[in-house]
Scaffold this active site. Structure first.
Site, mmCIF file in Angstrom:
data_model
loop_
_atom_site.group_PDB
_atom_site.id
_atom_site.type_symbol
_atom_site.label_atom_id
_atom_site.label_comp_id
_atom_site.label_asym_id
_atom_site.label_seq_id
_atom_site.Cartn_x
_atom_site.Cartn_y
_atom_site.Cartn_z
ATOM 1 N N CYS A 165 -2.695 -1.028 -9.457
ATOM 2 C CA CYS A 165 -2.942 0.320 -8.934
ATOM 3 C C CYS A 165 -3.857 1.103 -9.880
ATOM 4 O O CYS A 165 -3.559 1.236 -11.069
ATOM 5 C CB CYS A 165 -1.629 1.068 -8.736
ATOM 6 N N MET A 188 0.839 -1.199 0.000
ATOM 7 C CA MET A 188 0.000 0.000 0.000
ATOM 8 C C MET A 188 0.868 1.241 0.000
ATOM 9 O O MET A 188 1.687 1.432 0.916
ATOM 10 C CB MET A 188 -0.934 -0.008 1.215
ATOM 11 N N GLY A 224 -5.404 -5.752 2.652
ATOM 12 C CA GLY A 224 -4.912 -4.396 2.456
ATOM 13 C C GLY A 224 -5.497 -3.415 3.438
ATOM 14 O O GLY A 224 -5.013 -3.250 4.555
ATOM 15 N N ARG A 225 -6.587 -2.762 3.056
ATOM 16 C CA ARG A 225 -7.083 -1.625 3.837
ATOM 17 C C ARG A 225 -7.589 -1.979 5.222
ATOM 18 O O ARG A 225 -7.733 -1.100 6.066
ATOM 19 C CB ARG A 225 -8.171 -0.895 3.041
ATOM 20 N N LYS A 277 0.647 -8.976 -9.089
ATOM 21 C CA LYS A 277 -0.646 -8.633 -8.495
ATOM 22 C C LYS A 277 -1.424 -7.823 -9.518
ATOM 23 O O LYS A 277 -0.902 -6.837 -10.058
ATOM 24 C CB LYS A 277 -0.454 -7.818 -7.210
#
Length: 425
Positions: free
Chosen positions: A151, A46, A275-276, A190
Site C-alpha cells: 500500500c 482493495m 485490482g482496479r 503482497k
C-alpha cells in the site's frame, strides 16, 4: 503536487494493448500450501472496495460454465466454474484488530461460506501484534493470511506499514518469522518492487519470504514512488519467478484476458491478480475463464462483451446486495439487548450513509461505457438513500430500453411502402 492514492484516480497511463498470445493462457489452477486455487486468478485486496458484498458479487459475476462440447475444459476449470479462484479482504490494521471488541472484529472479518477460498490481508509493523492478528484470522476460519507490503497511501506508510516497510528488510524478516510461527494456515505476502527505482528489493524480499516459510508471494510491478502511474514492469515479476520456488502471483496492468495471458507468457507467473479493473469490469474474471476455455477447445480465445442489459443487471444486483446486507445487519442488531438501542440507532444511520456512499463510489465505475451514463451518475449522486438509488437505476434503464425500441421501430421498413413501391415498379 502531492500524489493521492484513491481508486477513483487509479487510471492507466497510455495502456499497452497486448496481442493475443499464441500459446500462453492463465493456468487452470495452482496451489498455495494445502489450498488449491482454481482457476489461477486472484481478486486483489482493495481498501474500501473488497468487502463481503463486493467479494460475493465478483464471485457471482464470474460464474462461467463452458459449452457442453468443451467437457475437457470443464474438468480443468474447477472451483464451481467461477472465473475468480481466490478472493481477498480489504487490508485490515493488525493494531486495530488486536484491540477492538469481538463484536466489532466480526464486522471487519465477516465472510460467507460461498467465499471460500478466502484470504485475509493484514498490515502493520509490529511482529507480535501481527502474529496475534494472524491467529485471530486463522481462528475466524480464513483459508489464508496475507501481509500487505504494497500500500502506497501516505497515512499507512507514515505508520511504517504497507510499502513503508520495504525500506527495512530486517524488520520484515522479524514479521515473517512471528506470523509463520503463529499460524498453520498458508501465509503469503503482497509487495511492490521497492521504495523507488534506486531501492529495488523485490527479488531479495521474495527469497526472504521463501526462506521463512511463506507459501506464495504476489508482486505489484511498480515502486511505492510510482503509485499507480506509468507501466507496470512485468520483467520484475519474471525476475522474482526465476529466483524462488514458491508460487508467484503477478499484479499490474491487467485490463483484458489478453493482458492476463500476456503476463503469464512474459513472466511465467503461477497466477494473475486483478485490482482496479474489477470494479470497472466485474466480468473480467469470467472473461478470462471464457478466453482460456475457448482457447483450449478451439485454439482461438474468445469471450463475451457485456451489453447494456448486462450492465443494468450488474448495477441492480450489486446495489440490491448492499441494501440486503444492511437489512441482515439490522436484524442481527435488533436481537441485541435494549440497553444498547441508542448506540444501535447511530450504527444503523451510519450504515445507511455508508451504503449510499458506496453506491455513489461505484456508480462512476459501473456506468463506464453506458450511453448517457453521466445522467445516471447525477441521479445516483442526488439520491438520499438506497431505495432512491435503486429507483433511479430502474427509471434510467427503462428509458434506455424504451428509446432503443423506438429506434428499432423507426429503422424497420414500412411494409405498405414496400408494397406500393412494388406496384410502381
Amino acid at each position: 503536487m502531492k500524489k493521492r492514492y484513491t481508486l477513483e484516480q487509479k487510471r492507466w497511463d497510455s495502456p499497452i494493448e497486448h496481442a493475443m498470445p499464441e500459446h500462453s493462457r492463465v493456468p487452470a489452477s495452482f496451489t498455495i500450501g494445502n489450498v488449491t486455487i482454481a482457476p489461477a486468478t486472484v481478486l486483489a485486496p482493495m481498501a474500501g472496495v473488497t468487502d463481503t458484498v463486493f467479494r460475493r458479487f465478483i464471485k457471482n459475476a464470474s460464474q462461467f460454465t463452458p459449452e457442453s462440447t468443451s467437457t475437457d475444459v470443464e474438468t480443468t476449470q474447477s472451483n464451481q466454474q467461477s472465473g475468480c479462484g481466490l478472493i481477498m479482504t480489504e487490508f485490515t490494521s493488525a493494531d486495530g484488530l488486536s484491540r477492538m471488541r469481538e463484536t466489532k472484529r466480526k464486522r471487519y472479518l465477516t465472510y460467507y461460506d460461498d467465499e471460500h477460498p478466502i484470504s485475509a490481508q493484514l498490515f502493520g509493523s509490529n511482529p507480535e501484534t501481527l502474529a496475534d492478528s494472524a491467529r485471530i484470522v486463522q481462528d475466524a476460519g480464513f483459508d489464508l493470511v496475507d501481509l500487505n507490503l504494497g500500500c502506497p497511501a501516505k497515512r499507512v506508510v507514515a505508520c511504517n506499514g504497507g510499502s513503508g516497510l520495504l525500506r527495512d528488510l530486517p524488520q520484515i524478516e522479524r514479521i515473517f518469522k512471528a506470523i509463520r510461527s503463529a499460524v498453520t494456515i498458508p501465509f503469503t505476502v503482497k509487495f511492490r518492487m521497492g521504495w523507488n527505482d534506486h531501492h529495488i528489493v523485490c527479488v531479495e524480499l521474495a527469497k526472504l519470504a521463501e526462506d521463512n516459510g511463506l507459501n506464495a508471494c504476489a508482486l505489484h510491478a511498480r515502486t511505492r514512488e510510482d503509485g499507480y502511474t506509468g507501466q507496470a514492469r512485468w520483467e520484475y515479476i519474471a525476475a522474482v519467478k526465476d529466483a524462488v520456488n514458491i508460487p508467484v502471483i503477478g499484479n499490474g496492468d491487467i485490463r483484458t484476458p489478453e493482458d492476463a495471458a500476456a503476463m503469464v507468457e512474459a513472466t511465467h507467473c503461477d497466477a494473475v491478480m486483478i485490482g482496479r479493473t474489477a470494479p470497472a469490469n466485474p466480468w473480467i474474471f469470467r472473461q478470462i475463464a471464457q478466453y482460456t476455455a475457448s482457447k483450449e477447445a478451439t485454439g482461438i480465445g474468445t469471450y463475451d462483451i457485456p451489453t447494456n442489459e448486462d450492465r443494468y443487471r450488474m448495477i441492480r444486483t450489486y446495489f440490491q446486495m448492499l441494501v440486503d446486507e444492511i437489512a441482515i445487519e439490522e436484524a442481527a442488531e435488533a436481537a441485541r439487548a435494549a440497553a444498547i438501542e441508542a448506540s444501535g440507532q447511530i450504527a444503523r444511520d451510519q450504515r445507511h450513509r455508508d451504503c449510499v456512499g458506496k453506491m455513489k463510489q461505484f456508480a462512476s465505475w459501473f456506468t463506464h461505457g453506458v450511453p448517457g451514463g453521466g445522467a445516471l451518475r447525477k441521479q445516483i449522486f442526488e439520491s438520499k438513500n438506497g431505495p432512491a438509488v435503486l429507483d433511479a437505476i430502474e427509471r434510467f434503464f427503462e428509458a434506455q430500453s424504451h428509446n432503443a425500441e423506438s429506434e428499432n421501430a423507426a429503422m424497420e421498413p414500412d411494409e405498405s411502402l414496400l408494397t406500393s413501391a412494388a406496384y410502381c415498379d
